[in-house]
Design a protein around this motif. Structure first.
Motif, PDB file in Angstrom:
ATOM      1  N   SER A 141     -10.753  -2.813   3.321  1.00  0.00           N
ATOM      2  CA  SER A 141     -10.855  -2.222   4.656  1.00  0.00           C
ATOM      3  C   SER A 141      -9.764  -2.728   5.592  1.00  0.00           C
ATOM      4  CB  SER A 141     -12.232  -2.502   5.251  1.00  0.00           C
ATOM      5  OG  SER A 141     -12.472  -3.902   5.344  1.00  0.00           O
ATOM      6  N   GLU A 142      -9.412  -3.999   5.498  1.00  0.00           N
ATOM      7  CA  GLU A 142      -8.368  -4.540   6.373  1.00  0.00           C
ATOM      8  C   GLU A 142      -7.019  -3.906   6.055  1.00  0.00           C
ATOM      9  OE1 GLU A 142      -6.323  -8.850   7.591  1.00  0.00           O
ATOM     10  OE2 GLU A 142      -8.073  -8.787   6.263  1.00  0.00           O
ATOM     11  N   SER A 167      -2.767   0.061   7.192  1.00  0.00           N
ATOM     12  CA  SER A 167      -1.910   1.152   6.727  1.00  0.00           C
ATOM     13  C   SER A 167      -2.020   2.365   7.632  1.00  0.00           C
ATOM     14  CB  SER A 167      -2.280   1.532   5.285  1.00  0.00           C
ATOM     15  OG  SER A 167      -2.140   0.430   4.413  1.00  0.00           O
ATOM     16  N   LEU A 168      -3.245   2.681   8.060  1.00  0.00           N
ATOM     17  CA  LEU A 168      -3.436   3.810   8.973  1.00  0.00           C
ATOM     18  C   LEU A 168      -2.737   3.555  10.306  1.00  0.00           C
ATOM     19  CD1 LEU A 168      -7.182   4.785   8.417  1.00  0.00           C
ATOM     20  CD2 LEU A 168      -5.172   6.113   7.771  1.00  0.00           C
ATOM     21  N   SER A 169      -2.799   2.318  10.798  1.00  0.00           N
ATOM     22  CA  SER A 169      -2.160   2.010  12.076  1.00  0.00           C
ATOM     23  C   SER A 169      -0.648   2.154  11.993  1.00  0.00           C
ATOM     24  CB  SER A 169      -2.539   0.591  12.513  1.00  0.00           C
ATOM     25  OG  SER A 169      -1.936  -0.397  11.699  1.00  0.00           O
ATOM     26  N   ILE A 170      -0.060   1.719  10.878  1.00  0.00           N
ATOM     27  CA  ILE A 170       1.389   1.864  10.701  1.00  0.00           C
ATOM     28  C   ILE A 170       1.755   3.336  10.590  1.00  0.00           C
ATOM     29  CG2 ILE A 170       3.313   1.380   9.145  1.00  0.00           C
ATOM     30  CD1 ILE A 170       2.003  -1.277   8.472  1.00  0.00           C
ATOM     31  N   MET A 171       0.939   4.103   9.850  1.00  0.00           N
ATOM     32  CA  MET A 171       1.195   5.543   9.722  1.00  0.00           C
ATOM     33  C   MET A 171       1.166   6.237  11.074  1.00  0.00           C
ATOM     34  SD  MET A 171      -0.562   8.637   9.896  1.00  0.00           S
ATOM     35  CE  MET A 171      -2.255   8.083   9.722  1.00  0.00           C
ATOM     36  N   LEU A 172       0.136   5.924  11.883  1.00  0.00           N
ATOM     37  CA  LEU A 172       0.016   6.569  13.185  1.00  0.00           C
ATOM     38  C   LEU A 172       1.180   6.180  14.095  1.00  0.00           C
ATOM     39  CD1 LEU A 172      -1.838   8.497  14.685  1.00  0.00           C
ATOM     40  CD2 LEU A 172      -3.092   6.513  15.564  1.00  0.00           C
ATOM     41  N   GLY A 173       1.631   4.933  13.984  1.00  0.00           N
ATOM     42  CA  GLY A 173       2.816   4.524  14.735  1.00  0.00           C
ATOM     43  C   GLY A 173       4.047   5.295  14.315  1.00  0.00           C
ATOM     44  N   GLN A 174       4.165   5.574  13.027  1.00  0.00           N
ATOM     45  CA  GLN A 174       5.289   6.370  12.537  1.00  0.00           C
ATOM     46  C   GLN A 174       5.264   7.791  13.098  1.00  0.00           C
ATOM     47  OE1 GLN A 174       7.997   5.735   9.921  1.00  0.00           O
ATOM     48  NE2 GLN A 174       7.606   3.957  11.215  1.00  0.00           N
ATOM     49  N   VAL A 175       4.063   8.364  13.202  1.00  0.00           N
ATOM     50  CA  VAL A 175       3.943   9.718  13.748  1.00  0.00           C
ATOM     51  C   VAL A 175       4.368   9.737  15.211  1.00  0.00           C
ATOM     52  CG1 VAL A 175       2.338  11.583  14.286  1.00  0.00           C
ATOM     53  CG2 VAL A 175       2.142  10.376  12.119  1.00  0.00           C
ATOM     54  N   HIS A 176       3.943   8.741  15.970  1.00  0.00           N
ATOM     55  CA  HIS A 176       4.318   8.684  17.386  1.00  0.00           C
ATOM     56  C   HIS A 176       5.824   8.485  17.554  1.00  0.00           C
ATOM     57  CE1 HIS A 176      -0.067   7.385  18.450  1.00  0.00           C
ATOM     58  NE2 HIS A 176       0.049   8.679  18.192  1.00  0.00           N
ATOM     59  N   PRO A 193       0.833  -1.212   0.000  1.00  0.00           N
ATOM     60  CA  PRO A 193       0.000   0.000   0.000  1.00  0.00           C
ATOM     61  C   PRO A 193       0.859   1.250   0.000  1.00  0.00           C
ATOM     62  CG  PRO A 193       0.013  -1.019   2.172  1.00  0.00           C
ATOM     63  CD  PRO A 193       0.730  -1.971   1.253  1.00  0.00           C
ATOM     64  N   ILE A 194       0.421   2.245  -0.737  1.00  0.00           N
ATOM     65  CA  ILE A 194       1.115   3.537  -0.770  1.00  0.00           C
ATOM     66  C   ILE A 194       0.214   4.591  -0.141  1.00  0.00           C
ATOM     67  CG2 ILE A 194       0.300   4.017  -3.121  1.00  0.00           C
ATOM     68  CD1 ILE A 194       2.865   5.646  -3.544  1.00  0.00           C
ATOM     69  N   MET A 195       0.830   5.524   0.580  1.00  0.00           N
ATOM     70  CA  MET A 195       0.072   6.545   1.295  1.00  0.00           C
ATOM     71  C   MET A 195       0.790   7.883   1.180  1.00  0.00           C
ATOM     72  SD  MET A 195      -0.877   6.621   5.376  1.00  0.00           S
ATOM     73  CE  MET A 195      -2.075   5.301   5.207  1.00  0.00           C
ATOM     74  N   PRO A 244      -4.640   5.294  -2.727  1.00  0.00           N
ATOM     75  CA  PRO A 244      -5.323   4.973  -3.985  1.00  0.00           C
ATOM     76  C   PRO A 244      -6.563   4.123  -3.727  1.00  0.00           C
ATOM     77  CG  PRO A 244      -3.340   3.643  -3.742  1.00  0.00           C
ATOM     78  CD  PRO A 244      -3.333   4.619  -2.612  1.00  0.00           C
ATOM     79  N   ALA A 245      -7.410   4.017  -4.725  1.00  0.00           N
ATOM     80  CA  ALA A 245      -8.699   3.332  -4.579  1.00  0.00           C
ATOM     81  C   ALA A 245      -8.526   1.875  -4.152  1.00  0.00           C
ATOM     82  CB  ALA A 245      -9.472   3.409  -5.895  1.00  0.00           C
ATOM     83  N   TRP A 246      -7.507   1.194  -4.675  1.00  0.00           N
ATOM     84  CA  TRP A 246      -7.378  -0.234  -4.364  1.00  0.00           C
ATOM     85  C   TRP A 246      -7.054  -0.464  -2.894  1.00  0.00           C
ATOM     86  CZ3 TRP A 246      -2.891  -2.736  -2.692  1.00  0.00           C
ATOM     87  CH2 TRP A 246      -1.704  -2.005  -2.783  1.00  0.00           C
ATOM     88  N   VAL A 247      -6.450   0.521  -2.234  1.00  0.00           N
ATOM     89  CA  VAL A 247      -6.222   0.424  -0.792  1.00  0.00           C
ATOM     90  C   VAL A 247      -7.490   0.790  -0.036  1.00  0.00           C
ATOM     91  CG1 VAL A 247      -4.867   1.287   1.157  1.00  0.00           C
ATOM     92  CG2 VAL A 247      -3.767   0.920  -1.060  1.00  0.00           C
ATOM     93  N   ALA A 248      -8.179   1.843  -0.476  1.00  0.00           N
ATOM     94  CA  ALA A 248      -9.396   2.283   0.206  1.00  0.00           C
ATOM     95  C   ALA A 248     -10.482   1.217   0.172  1.00  0.00           C
ATOM     96  CB  ALA A 248      -9.904   3.576  -0.427  1.00  0.00           C
ATOM     97  N   GLU A 249     -10.519   0.432  -0.890  1.00  0.00           N
ATOM     98  CA  GLU A 249     -11.574  -0.570  -1.037  1.00  0.00           C
ATOM     99  C   GLU A 249     -11.282  -1.851  -0.257  1.00  0.00           C
ATOM    100  OE1 GLU A 249     -11.638  -0.885  -5.232  1.00  0.00           O
ATOM    101  OE2 GLU A 249     -12.652   1.054  -5.532  1.00  0.00           O
TER     102      GLU A 249
END
Length: 397
Positions: free
Chosen positions: A326-327, A332-341, A220-222, A319-324
């Protein structure tokens, strides 16, 4: 030299202006909350209106794909995962230097958590000096500095895909490890919209090809946008405040200085969601409808949401293929939030990729010294900077 004594007299005016803006922002937020409550009762109706009249609306509106009155908790990141990131910097060309050329330096970061593996922190420089690199943009009226920024975006995307896919692909020992590829900034290259088709075809297709490589490898790309100024999401509320039966801006409002639906301008999406989200929560997903996205494939069309990361509300794009999926999206959001912390308010992988990419004044001097040495070895005489540049460097003022 900056005269701070003369500047100090202007600063009180700035603080008074910002105080007034803060008070006005509170009023706009209250009005937006009122509109939001009304929109939630007829969200599907307004979405249908947007789909039917989008070509008559002259400002960008994103389509919400989840209920607008919802806030979602982001899960904790998996214990073992990998993060990939790239960022770029450059040395701009100058006629006063010894050679008219430019350099793009892309920082690469690959960090592994819970796997006892060494990280990758390096940069890859590339020098552009041929006529096709220096003068190709002139035919479209694009300045070289601007074109260099477009080329840098291509290099960042290609190196990100190459680095991540080489790690995940066969022999396949890392395919089951959760991972995320991150870029600093938006995945929507809106600045390309006004370019000629020939120019866009040299920039956008290579980027989308790199994204497709990531999709096929299931990485996934973000895009992480800090201090976002976007109003795409809040503009959906303007459909509620439109006084006409159908929103036809071209026919009904083209001769007005201010549109009647602009009751909460210039409120930004991030400012609005800051009042509604708790740290660790995200807003509903939106699908962007910006015109440049018509050049993207369906699987690569960009969705976005806003995440309260603790220090700010950031815009997160996928991108759409990640948004569609849900898992995959929540992972991806959890990894991103961990990176911010881990980065104390900003994703550590993006911060480190910037640090690897940045070209400091000493790096620039060493680059041109190395180039000068190479030219002398090649037998080229009269190598040196212009008298103007030499005088500026040796100023005694």
């Amino acid at each position: 030299m900056l005269d701070l004594a003369k500047l100090a007299g202007q600063l009180p005016g700035i603080s008074q202006h910002l105080q007034k803006e803060a008070q006005a922002s509170l009023q706009r937020i209250a009005k937006a909350e009122e509109l939001q409550q009304k929109v939630c009762t007829r969200q599907e109706e307004l979405i249908n209106t947007l789909e039917n009249w989008r070509d008559r609306i002259i400002f960008g509106i994103a389509t919400p794909v989840e209920p607008l009155d919802s806030c979602f908790d982001i899960p904790t990141p998996p214990y073992s995962h990998s993060v990939f990131a790239t960022d770029g910097s450059q040395i701009s060309p100058s006629h006063h230097e010894i050679v008219y050329c430019y350099l793009i330096n892309v920082g690469r970061i690959m960090i592994h958590y819970g796997q006892s593996l060494h990280p990758l922190l390096d940069s890859l420089p590339e020098v552009f000096y041929e006529a096709k690199d220096l003068y190709v943009s002139k035919q479209w009226g694009i300045r070289l500095d601007e074109w260099m920024g477009y080329r840098r975006a291509v290099s960042e995307a290609q190196m990100l895909a190459e680095m991540a896919c080489q790690w995940v692909l066969p022999p396949g020992a890392h395919q089951d490890t959760p991972n995320l590829a991150m870029v600093d900034g938006s995945l929507i290259y809106w600045f390309l919209d006004g370019l000629p088709v020939e120019a866009k075809e040299q920039i956008l297709p290579p980027i989308l090809a790199a994204w497709e490589q990531l999709r096929k490898t299931k990485i996934p790309i973000m895009g992480y946008v800090s201090a976002s100024r976007s109003v795409e999401g809040i503009n959906f509320l303007r459909l509620q405040s439109c006084p006409y039966e159908h929103p036809n801006c071209v026919a009904q409002c083209s001769d007005l200085e201010k549109y009647p639906c602009q009751v909460i301008d210039p409120l930004r999406d991030a400012t609005f969601w800051l009042q509604r989200l708790q740290p660790g929560q995200r807003s509903p997903l939106y699908r962007s409808n910006l015109r440049i996205l018509d050049m993207y494939d369906d699987a690569q069309r960009v969705y976005f949401c806003y995440v309260h990361v603790g220090s700010e509300v950031a815009r997160v794009e996928i991108p759409a293929w990640v948004a569609e999926d849900s898992e995959l999206f929540n992972q991806s959001l959890s990894i991103m939030l961990g990176q911010v912390h881990k980065g104390y308010g900003y994703p550590v992988a993006l911060a480190e990729s910037h640090n690897q990419a940045v070209v400091r004044s000493g790096d620039r001097a060493r680059f041109f010294a190395l180039l000068e040495h190479q030219l002398i070895r090649a037998g080229i005489r009269n190598v040196g900077t212009s008298y103007k540049e030499a005088r500026k460097r040796g100023s005694v003022a």
